[in-house]
Design an enzyme around this catalytic site. Structure first.
Site, PDB file in Angstrom:
ATOM      1  N   GLU B 163      37.628  43.796  14.484  1.00 23.70           N
ATOM      2  CA  GLU B 163      37.837  45.224  14.739  1.00 23.70           C
ATOM      3  C   GLU B 163      38.563  45.895  13.582  1.00 23.70           C
ATOM      4  O   GLU B 163      39.723  46.278  13.673  1.00 23.70           O
ATOM      5  CB  GLU B 163      38.546  45.400  16.078  1.00 23.70           C
ATOM      6  CG  GLU B 163      37.649  44.862  17.205  1.00 23.70           C
ATOM      7  CD  GLU B 163      38.236  45.001  18.596  1.00 23.70           C
ATOM      8  OE1 GLU B 163      39.299  45.606  18.746  1.00 23.70           O
ATOM      9  OE2 GLU B 163      37.604  44.469  19.533  1.00 23.70           O
ATOM     10  N   HIS B 366      34.278  42.190  35.521  1.00 21.85           N
ATOM     11  CA  HIS B 366      35.114  42.199  34.329  1.00 21.85           C
ATOM     12  C   HIS B 366      36.014  40.980  34.341  1.00 21.85           C
ATOM     13  O   HIS B 366      36.783  40.781  35.275  1.00 21.85           O
ATOM     14  CB  HIS B 366      35.961  43.482  34.267  1.00 21.85           C
ATOM     15  CG  HIS B 366      36.751  43.581  33.007  1.00 21.85           C
ATOM     16  ND1 HIS B 366      38.107  43.783  32.965  1.00 21.85           N
ATOM     17  CD2 HIS B 366      36.348  43.502  31.723  1.00 21.85           C
ATOM     18  CE1 HIS B 366      38.515  43.828  31.707  1.00 21.85           C
ATOM     19  NE2 HIS B 366      37.474  43.653  30.935  1.00 21.85           N
ATOM     20  N   HIS B 367      35.877  40.152  33.320  1.00 22.94           N
ATOM     21  CA  HIS B 367      36.673  38.925  33.195  1.00 22.94           C
ATOM     22  C   HIS B 367      37.474  38.971  31.920  1.00 22.94           C
ATOM     23  O   HIS B 367      37.015  38.498  30.882  1.00 22.94           O
ATOM     24  CB  HIS B 367      35.745  37.696  33.162  1.00 22.94           C
ATOM     25  CG  HIS B 367      35.035  37.436  34.454  1.00 22.94           C
ATOM     26  ND1 HIS B 367      34.082  36.447  34.571  1.00 22.94           N
ATOM     27  CD2 HIS B 367      35.132  38.006  35.687  1.00 22.94           C
ATOM     28  CE1 HIS B 367      33.613  36.427  35.826  1.00 22.94           C
ATOM     29  NE2 HIS B 367      34.230  37.374  36.508  1.00 22.94           N
ATOM     30  N   GLU B 368      38.637  39.577  31.976  1.00 25.10           N
ATOM     31  CA  GLU B 368      39.518  39.557  30.806  1.00 25.10           C
ATOM     32  C   GLU B 368      40.301  38.250  30.827  1.00 25.10           C
ATOM     33  O   GLU B 368      41.017  37.970  31.796  1.00 25.10           O
ATOM     34  CB  GLU B 368      40.477  40.749  30.819  1.00 25.10           C
ATOM     35  CG  GLU B 368      41.503  40.727  29.699  1.00 25.10           C
ATOM     36  CD  GLU B 368      40.862  40.633  28.321  1.00 25.10           C
ATOM     37  OE1 GLU B 368      40.024  41.485  27.979  1.00 25.10           O
ATOM     38  OE2 GLU B 368      41.166  39.658  27.576  1.00 25.10           O
ATOM     39  N   GLU B 453      35.610  41.318  22.365  1.00 21.57           N
ATOM     40  CA  GLU B 453      36.367  40.438  21.468  1.00 21.57           C
ATOM     41  C   GLU B 453      35.668  39.070  21.425  1.00 21.57           C
ATOM     42  O   GLU B 453      36.295  38.029  21.637  1.00 21.57           O
ATOM     43  CB  GLU B 453      37.834  40.287  21.897  1.00 21.57           C
ATOM     44  CG  GLU B 453      38.560  41.593  22.066  1.00 21.57           C
ATOM     45  CD  GLU B 453      38.302  42.246  23.427  1.00 21.57           C
ATOM     46  OE1 GLU B 453      38.126  41.509  24.407  1.00 21.57           O
ATOM     47  OE2 GLU B 453      38.236  43.487  23.490  1.00 21.57           O
ATOM     48  N   GLU B 477      36.856  52.964  21.948  1.00 21.26           N
ATOM     49  CA  GLU B 477      38.258  53.082  22.392  1.00 21.26           C
ATOM     50  C   GLU B 477      39.210  53.379  21.233  1.00 21.26           C
ATOM     51  O   GLU B 477      40.283  53.938  21.442  1.00 21.26           O
ATOM     52  CB  GLU B 477      38.689  51.816  23.138  1.00 21.26           C
ATOM     53  CG  GLU B 477      38.772  50.554  22.310  1.00 21.26           C
ATOM     54  CD  GLU B 477      37.436  49.839  22.154  1.00 21.26           C
ATOM     55  OE1 GLU B 477      36.400  50.469  22.437  1.00 21.26           O
ATOM     56  OE2 GLU B 477      37.444  48.673  21.760  1.00 21.26           O
TER      57      GLU B 477
END
Lengths: 667, 667
Positions: B163, B366-368, B453, B477
């Site tokens: 990023e 959503h799996h952070e 990521e 973002e």
């Protein structure tokens, strides 16, 4: 200084019709500048306007705005011949009148025309008391490029002509350049600086003063000043073409034509765009000579051979160089022996003209002045009269100088004598006027002019459509003997620099690929493509007839390709790298494509969307053969045929130093 | 050393099918190198091949050729979803077997596949006596660019992810870059370096060693080596895309897919390309939070609002971040509290899934992980099972790390406990394998993965077509809170770098043009164009419903634009400057166009030749309004409509920082 601060001083502003470009005029403590914005972002930073005049204060301080006026135009006009039959002139115009607030209180206008793809501006000096004439020591016009950029350019002021290899350098490393100078910013913006309608004024060079800031440097006159004019007068247009791609930059060149005055000659139907052959390449190979003697090229017998060749293959013109007296001595830098109304003893011009006429062929005249220009002017009228009588309706003029400068007689000496002469620059005011005197004289006799070692093209073909072509860059003859020779990138460089100014008589088609002891750095197919890529309404078929006999397959394309177009599209290209053109024949529904590369091979996808939708075409393809390479395998060549429509996408494979030519035969 | 001399040592050679590229393998005093020629001219200079292996001599000397074999392919295969329905794989292949002439006499093959627009090569280690496994300390593969060039790149090895803002520098000023790294030579050749099929191996960075010469730098493993593999094995493909234009470079990316193995999952009709909305932008605006409490975004009520919004406008998915326990503490760098099978107290996942289903909408999971990857792996199977049961057939995974590295448990500790962990690189062999474990686990439950990521994309979507998208670059973002924010050139840079590797979940469509106290550097029209420009089969409609209500005109395009295509064409573009795409809807005859610019406005001519000839289309045009500018006037916007055919040429005006989107409705 932040941009916003500068804007506070803006006194006048004009936007292009599509609101793409904005030109702003700015007064700061009585000094005048302009700037150019594109989509609201700076392209040309604040750049000064003004003059240094002899015997008076600089005309650049204590200025105030008197008034402004705006105008707009959206008109389409027709070219008698050209790359496009119709040209659209769509611009907004601003006239800003300025005066000095202190003595001597002089007045001048700045006139700006802004198109979506560029702009022109000029100074106009109205009649005014206390100022009958202007002797201009310097024009102070600046051009400051905002973004870091690369330039393609040739040096100016060091030599008399334009015959250099184009250099690619950072813009900040240019010294002094001829126009057109082509610039690409690091952000991909393409910009070209040039001038339009160079009449009774000195040509403009671009001298770098600092960073990416340039100042107009006018070619000097022998008297020491740059320009001398009576009021009222106006300068040529200073032009800035601005586009997002190399292709669009080329197409933006219309603005040069649009800024010239309309046709002054009326119907020029007497000029016929055409291909021509001639006694020329042999001279550069040194197998024949301009001078008389046993190697003389311009003999009656040899010329008959060329007339026969031209007639057989449908070429209209036969150029003969060395046809007239003056070549036998040391003519280089000594043009006073040239006679433009008499042929050499072994060249029966009357009989040859008649023989040519019987076959529908026309001799093409050749007037090499060796820069004895006043000497030439003495004979011009008679020479063009003779040309006209003999059906010689195109004349190639020449200005090869020794010491590098045009000779101008100033003592009123006799027509035959040398008199007292001074030296003028090719780009100077006097020679600019000479060229127009020659073009106007020729027009009186319905003769067209193709000037070599000329003054640069500034679009005057619109006003004088008998000024059909010119040289003004390194031509094919450097392939014969140039040291260095023309490298593979040369023609691609030309397209996006020299060719922005107008037609060039490059003299392509050397299918033998061989000069005087050196190879031409090209493939065979590339020689064909040049007929489409390098526009000229007089297009030479430059090689020897016996060489064409050895390449019948390839020669077919040269027979077929026209020299006059109704429409031109640049399909793709990058400055100095490659370019692909499509052009539509003016006299049929056929299209032609030419694509050339530099020293690198290319794989290019070309949508055929320029073709008429729904129509079938036979694509006659002349391409580089497998493994072709300008150095190792230049003759590798293939001809093939396929049926296509506008929905097809062709993949062009160009060899290193190669090219491709296609005729699309409409059904 | 002159090129001709080097050729004398060539031991194997393979040409691309159209004879555009040639790859040569070269042995010089027992050392192996390759080079790449294009149309006979060098593109990649002699570049070493080999390895440094642990506990053994370098594998790069005393090499001799055992044998060679060639092969060729010309096949077309179908993608279940993608930018193009059909992909052509047309290449010639060479296998060259080498062995060490001195002890230990190891053997390996170099396999090269060469296409007209690029190549891939890899090392293959066959079974052999005396060598059961390889511990690779370094791969010595080099890439030496012949011509002076500019590079667009992001640094590798200094931080864990991708990023960064893309830098443009001379190639000779790159330090160590992630792939894809994009290069443009001064001669206009476009080159991209990347890798294909990164499986059970470390990702490759490009470390500059001298001049324009780079060496593969493999991401390290926690054990100190780079890669450990049992024989037989092969490396990923090292790829070099080579094209004449930015547009052709983008299109050459097909070779990455072609170098991957075919679909291993069989029919993946259970994955539906679609747009989605969700509780996301509010989290970046900080008006809602991932953590529970009064600002919690993932509440039952709030999610119902998004489900209603999705259903009303035809969006299939609703992403909810913060739906599960683990967010309330200091999760950043501490993912051990995350539970992927239970929802928070205020998120009734069962009821919401049923409510969504009743409206034809699917929640998106959503799996952070916060990089607690082993902890995630413990729960993965159960989590995907729950997802599947609830109709949650797409899961966005996340790997936001604190110290910058993936946490891997190595002591066999309990599922809930942290155990002893080591740190792995995102690009390392272990994490490469983790991603495939997750993708394969998801596939067992018919769930698709959209990793954020992530590890970089190397075309594995061909083999695992449930790996549908990922992040892997600065997304939208950064517009909300980035310091610096994403500049106007960011998305154009992405197209010709990051996007060469595959789909990106950029999350466009912020029509409010406003982040957290800072403006998004874009015009309104550009936000629409991004849906066509930045490909992803899961495409977020990222702004808040209430913001879309304020821009109904523009929102229409977002409603209409598909997320799956049958055909993609890059019509024009320059790296970092601008790009124009045309894509055909996979489920209708409609075409869509998206064009975006950097901080400069552009005037682009676009022939509509991609449309079906003879057919009429209504062009619904969403463009920058007059005077639009990302900084000064970002909301200036116009919608208009006209009838067009494939024969038309549109002129696109893109504002500074602007764009244009067009739907061509087929009649």
């Amino acid at each position: 200084m932040p941009w916003a601060d500068l804007r506070a001083e803006t006194v006048a502003r004009i936007e292009s019709p599509g609101k793409v470009l904005t030109v702003e005029l700015d007064l700061s403590e009585g000094r005048l500048a302009y700037r150019v914005l594109r989509f609201g972002e700076p392209v040309i930073d604040d750049s000064r306007l003004g003059f240094r005049l002899r015997g008076a204060e600089k005309l650049e301080r204590n200025l105030a705005l008197l008034s402004t006026a705006t105008d707009s135009a959206d008109a389409t006009w027709e070219q008698p011949w050209g790359e496009n039959r119709f040209v659209r002139d769509h611009h907004n115009a601003l006239r800003a009148r300025f005066h000095e607030t202190a003595a001597p209180g002089r007045r001048f206008d700045v006139v700006v025309r802004v198109f979506d793809d560029g702009l022109g501006f000029r100074y106009e000096f109205p009649e005014q008391s206390g100022m009958d004439e202007a002797i201009i020591d310097d024009e102070l016009t600046e051009f400051a490029v905002h973004d870091p950029a690369t330039a393609w350019w040739i040096p100016a002021g060091e030599w008399n002509r334009y015959e250099y290899l184009y250099q690619r350098t950072p813009l900040a490393q240019v010294t002094q350049a001829h126009t057109p100078m082509t610039v690409r910013t690091d952000n991909g913006l393409h910009i070209a600086f040039h001038e339009a309608a160079l009449v009774d004024y000195a040509g403009m060079w671009l001298r770098r003063t600092e960073g990416q800031r340039f100042r107009a440097q006018l070619a000097p006159a022998s008297e020491g000043w740059k320009v001398r004019r009576s009021l009222p007068f106006h300068t040529p247009w200073r032009t800035v073409q601005i586009a997002d791609s190399a292709a669009a930059l080329y197409e933006s060149s219309d603005l040069t034509l649009n800024l010239n005055e309309p046709n002054k000659l009326g119907d020029v139907g007497w000029f016929t765009p055409a291909k021509y052959v001639g006694v020329w390449w042999s001279l550069h190979l040194d197998t024949e000579t301009w001078a008389t003697g046993k190697k003389h090229g311009a003999t009656t017998a040899n010329t008959r051979r060329y007339i026969d060749f031209a007639a057989e293959h449908g070429f209209r013109g036969v150029l003969v160089e060395g046809w007239n007296p003056g070549w036998d001595g040391n003519w280089f830098g000594n043009g006073y022996d040239f006679d433009f109304t008499r042929a050499t003893y072994d060249f029966d011009i009357e009989a040859l003209s008649a023989y040519a006429a019987s076959k529908g062929v026309h001799l093409i005249g050749h007037h090499e002045t060796a820069c004895a220009v006043s000497h030439y002017e003495d004979q011009m009228e008679d020479a063009f009269a003779m040309n006209a009588r003999l059906g010689i309706d195109v004349v190639k003029t020449g200005y090869v100088c020794d010491a590098g400068q045009i000779e101008r007689r100033i003592d009123g000496g006799s027509a035959s004598g040398k008199g007292r002469v001074v030296r003028e620059w090719h780009d100077g005011q006097w020679n600019a006027n000479h060229h127009l005197r020659a073009v106007e004289a020729a027009a009186r006799h319905r003769v067209a002019i193709n000037a070599h070692e000329p003054i640069k093209d500034t679009g005057l073909r619109r006003t004088y459509p008998n000024w059909v072509s010119r040289e003004g860059a390194r031509g094919m003859e450097y392939g014969a003997w140039g040291n260095p020779t023309n490298p593979p990138e040369h023609e691609v460089n030309l397209v996006f620099t020299r060719m922005l100014s107008g037609p060039m008589d490059y003299t392509p088609g050397i299918l033998s690929l061989q000069g005087r002891g050196q190879a031409i750095q090209t493939t065979l197919a590339k020689q064909l493509a040049l007929y489409v890529v390098l526009y000229s309404p007089v297009q030479m078929v430059a090689d020897l007839p016996e060489h064409y006999a050895e390449h019948r397959d390839a020669f077919q394309f040269i027979e077929d390709v026209p020299a006059d177009w109704s429409e031109t599209r640049v399909l793709d290209g990058e400055v100095g790298d490659f370019v692909t053109f499509a052009r539509k024949d003016r006299h049929s529904e056929d299209w032609y494509l030419g694509s050339i590369s530099d020293e690198h091979g290319r794989l290019l996808e070309v949508p055929l969307s320029f073709l008429q939708p729904g129509r079938r075409y036979t694509a006659q393809i002349y391409r580089d053969g497998d493994g072709a390479h300008w150095r190792d395998k230049p003759f590798a060549f293939a001809r093939e045929q396929r049926e296509v429509t506008s929905a097809d996408v062709l993949t062009l494979k160009l060899a290193a130093g190669g090219g491709q030519a296609i005729r699309f035969v409409a059904h």
